[in-house]
Design an enzyme around this catalytic site. Structure first.
Site, mmCIF file in Angstrom:
data_model
loop_
_atom_site.group_PDB
_atom_site.id
_atom_site.type_symbol
_atom_site.label_atom_id
_atom_site.label_comp_id
_atom_site.label_asym_id
_atom_site.label_seq_id
_atom_site.Cartn_x
_atom_site.Cartn_y
_atom_site.Cartn_z
ATOM 1 N N LYS A 11 0.847 -1.296 -0.119
ATOM 2 C CA LYS A 11 -0.019 -0.015 -0.099
ATOM 3 C C LYS A 11 0.821 1.294 0.155
ATOM 4 O O LYS A 11 2.214 1.140 0.190
ATOM 5 C CB LYS A 11 -1.005 0.001 1.034
ATOM 6 C CG LYS A 11 -1.874 -1.104 1.137
ATOM 7 C CD LYS A 11 -2.898 -1.112 2.320
ATOM 8 C CE LYS A 11 -3.927 -2.384 2.358
ATOM 9 N NZ LYS A 11 -5.029 -1.938 3.362
ATOM 10 N N TYR A 51 -12.501 -2.467 -3.605
ATOM 11 C CA TYR A 51 -12.720 -2.475 -2.246
ATOM 12 C C TYR A 51 -14.377 -2.319 -2.275
ATOM 13 O O TYR A 51 -14.894 -1.940 -0.972
ATOM 14 C CB TYR A 51 -12.148 -1.316 -1.273
ATOM 15 C CG TYR A 51 -10.994 -1.681 -0.784
ATOM 16 C CD1 TYR A 51 -10.794 -2.940 0.035
ATOM 17 C CD2 TYR A 51 -9.794 -0.754 -1.057
ATOM 18 C CE1 TYR A 51 -9.450 -3.102 0.448
ATOM 19 C CE2 TYR A 51 -8.398 -1.287 -0.730
ATOM 20 C CZ TYR A 51 -8.298 -2.499 0.023
ATOM 21 O OH TYR A 51 -6.978 -2.828 0.727
ATOM 22 N N PHE A 59 -15.236 3.848 7.084
ATOM 23 C CA PHE A 59 -13.925 4.354 6.751
ATOM 24 C C PHE A 59 -13.757 4.004 5.151
ATOM 25 O O PHE A 59 -12.600 4.329 4.698
ATOM 26 C CB PHE A 59 -12.908 3.332 7.371
ATOM 27 C CG PHE A 59 -12.948 1.991 7.173
ATOM 28 C CD1 PHE A 59 -12.763 1.166 6.086
ATOM 29 C CD2 PHE A 59 -13.435 0.977 8.247
ATOM 30 C CE1 PHE A 59 -12.832 -0.131 6.038
ATOM 31 C CE2 PHE A 59 -13.953 -0.199 8.038
ATOM 32 C CZ PHE A 59 -13.401 -1.147 6.928
ATOM 33 N N ARG A 87 -1.731 -14.387 4.996
ATOM 34 C CA ARG A 87 -2.508 -13.495 6.080
ATOM 35 C C ARG A 87 -1.364 -13.693 7.270
ATOM 36 O O ARG A 87 -1.540 -12.618 8.198
ATOM 37 C CB ARG A 87 -3.745 -13.921 6.268
ATOM 38 C CG ARG A 87 -4.591 -13.589 5.268
ATOM 39 C CD ARG A 87 -5.986 -13.980 5.125
ATOM 40 N NE ARG A 87 -6.987 -13.562 5.999
ATOM 41 C CZ ARG A 87 -7.414 -12.329 5.770
ATOM 42 N NH1 ARG A 87 -7.084 -11.572 4.653
ATOM 43 N NH2 ARG A 87 -7.854 -11.516 6.668
ATOM 44 N N THR A 93 -5.143 -6.845 10.969
ATOM 45 C CA THR A 93 -5.290 -5.636 10.296
ATOM 46 C C THR A 93 -4.864 -4.573 11.024
ATOM 47 O O THR A 93 -4.306 -3.590 10.454
ATOM 48 C CB THR A 93 -6.979 -5.743 10.076
ATOM 49 O OG1 THR A 93 -7.313 -6.714 9.235
ATOM 50 C CG2 THR A 93 -7.413 -4.365 9.152
ATOM 51 N N ARG A 104 2.702 -6.216 9.471
ATOM 52 C CA ARG A 104 2.059 -5.092 9.826
ATOM 53 C C ARG A 104 2.594 -4.737 11.270
ATOM 54 O O ARG A 104 2.581 -3.391 11.764
ATOM 55 C CB ARG A 104 0.560 -5.369 10.059
ATOM 56 C CG ARG A 104 -0.072 -5.275 8.599
ATOM 57 C CD ARG A 104 -1.528 -5.811 8.697
ATOM 58 N NE ARG A 104 -2.165 -5.570 7.482
ATOM 59 C CZ ARG A 104 -3.366 -6.568 7.104
ATOM 60 N NH1 ARG A 104 -3.723 -7.397 7.843
ATOM 61 N NH2 ARG A 104 -3.874 -6.166 5.877
ATOM 62 N N ASN A 114 -2.048 0.159 6.820
ATOM 63 C CA ASN A 114 -1.585 -0.888 7.353
ATOM 64 C C ASN A 114 -0.652 -1.520 6.559
ATOM 65 O O ASN A 114 -0.454 -3.051 6.400
ATOM 66 C CB ASN A 114 -2.580 -1.635 7.829
ATOM 67 C CG ASN A 114 -3.601 -2.341 7.024
ATOM 68 O OD1 ASN A 114 -3.403 -1.764 5.679
ATOM 69 N ND2 ASN A 114 -4.524 -3.028 7.325
ATOM 70 N N HIS A 117 -2.046 -5.627 1.764
ATOM 71 C CA HIS A 117 -3.474 -5.981 1.560
ATOM 72 C C HIS A 117 -3.284 -7.521 1.290
ATOM 73 O O HIS A 117 -2.635 -7.821 0.441
ATOM 74 C CB HIS A 117 -4.461 -5.320 0.421
ATOM 75 C CG HIS A 117 -5.610 -6.185 0.211
ATOM 76 N ND1 HIS A 117 -6.662 -6.425 1.011
ATOM 77 C CD2 HIS A 117 -5.989 -7.091 -0.890
ATOM 78 C CE1 HIS A 117 -7.665 -6.922 0.411
ATOM 79 N NE2 HIS A 117 -7.301 -7.552 -0.775
ATOM 80 N N GLU A 128 -9.749 -10.946 -7.073
ATOM 81 C CA GLU A 128 -8.895 -9.836 -6.925
ATOM 82 C C GLU A 128 -7.664 -10.035 -8.193
ATOM 83 O O GLU A 128 -7.283 -8.938 -8.406
ATOM 84 C CB GLU A 128 -8.408 -9.839 -5.551
ATOM 85 C CG GLU A 128 -9.414 -9.406 -4.583
ATOM 86 C CD GLU A 128 -9.043 -9.228 -3.134
ATOM 87 O OE1 GLU A 128 -9.906 -8.972 -2.519
ATOM 88 O OE2 GLU A 128 -7.887 -9.505 -2.721
HETATM 89 P P1 CMP Z 1 -7.098 -4.652 4.120
HETATM 90 O O1 CMP Z 1 -6.848 -6.022 4.425
HETATM 91 O O2 CMP Z 1 -6.854 -3.912 2.764
HETATM 92 O O3 CMP Z 1 -9.046 -4.631 3.756
HETATM 93 C C1 CMP Z 1 -9.892 -3.433 4.154
HETATM 94 C C2 CMP Z 1 -9.059 -2.304 4.599
HETATM 95 O O4 CMP Z 1 -9.947 -1.428 5.228
HETATM 96 C C3 CMP Z 1 -7.935 -2.915 5.874
HETATM 97 O O5 CMP Z 1 -7.115 -3.560 5.236
HETATM 98 C C4 CMP Z 1 -7.854 -1.570 6.404
HETATM 99 O O6 CMP Z 1 -6.651 -0.752 5.541
HETATM 100 C C5 CMP Z 1 -9.024 -0.806 6.083
HETATM 101 N N1 CMP Z 1 -9.608 -0.523 7.524
HETATM 102 C C6 CMP Z 1 -10.191 -1.538 8.340
HETATM 103 N N2 CMP Z 1 -10.760 -1.069 9.255
HETATM 104 C C7 CMP Z 1 -10.280 0.327 9.269
HETATM 105 C C8 CMP Z 1 -10.705 1.285 10.054
HETATM 106 N N3 CMP Z 1 -11.360 1.046 11.330
HETATM 107 N N4 CMP Z 1 -10.290 2.703 9.819
HETATM 108 C C9 CMP Z 1 -9.939 2.816 8.620
HETATM 109 N N5 CMP Z 1 -9.441 1.826 7.716
HETATM 110 C C10 CMP Z 1 -9.878 0.517 8.076
#
Ligand code: CMP
Length: 140
Positions: A11, A51, A59, A87, A93, A104, A114, A117, A128
């Site tokens: 990212k 997404y 968010f 994972r 996450t 992470r 983070n 993905h 995807e």
């Molecule tokens: P990812 O695994 O890419 O899948 C969805 C993404 O949404 C997740 O990682 C985070 O980057 C984002 N995400 C999930 N929860 C939150 C949150 N509470 N606030 C902001 N971003 C979020």
């Protein structure tokens, strides 16, 4: 265990900090093979389509803005049980919950920014991967 492919994204927070190589080393050290990879600049609309499953989340807008804020590296990782293995390598996450040694835990800045993905299931991995790569780009 079956050989799988999973979609990974490095990212903007990570590409901004020049962490692509360090993150790729984590994948390779875990036995995941990078069988396709490209650095691209997403538009906010493309991030939103990727997404779409999160459309109703509070968010969502922030997530799409962030994913379009700088280049990302999209990649296909291959290996035995690659979806779950990736994972594990990524960690939770929210970096505050991520186990020591995970991507992470080491690199992510926040739950939103983070660093990586990864697909969460075989069905989503297939969708995807096809979002970013044609069959001709997957050479194993
Ligand atoms: P990812 O695994 O890419 O899948 C969805 C993404 O949404 C997740 O990682 C985070 O980057 C984002 N995400 C999930 N929860 C939150 C949150 N509470 N606030 C902001 N971003 C979020």
């Amino acid at each position: 265990m079956a050989v799988e492919r999973t979609l990974s994204i490095i990212k903007p927070d990570a590409t901004n900090r020049n962490l692509t190589g360090k993150i790729n080393a984590k994948f390779e050290d875990a036995g995941l093979r990078i069988v396709a990879q490209k650095r691209i600049q997403l538009t906010k609309a493309q991030a939103g389509e990727f997404y779409a499953v999160h459309k109703e989340r509070p968010f969502y807008d922030e997530l799409c803005e962030f994913m379009a804020s700088a280049p990302v590296v999209v990649q296909v990782l291959e290996g035995e049980g690659a979806i779950a293995k990736n994972r594990d390598v990524m960690g939770a996450t929210n970096p505050a919950d991520a186990a020591a040694g995970t991507i992470r835990a080491e690199f992510a800045e926040s739950v939103g920014e983070n660093s990586v993905h990864g697909s969460d299931a075989p069905e989503t991995a297939a969708v995807e991967i096809a979002y970013f790569f044609s069959g001709l780009e997957l050479v194993g």
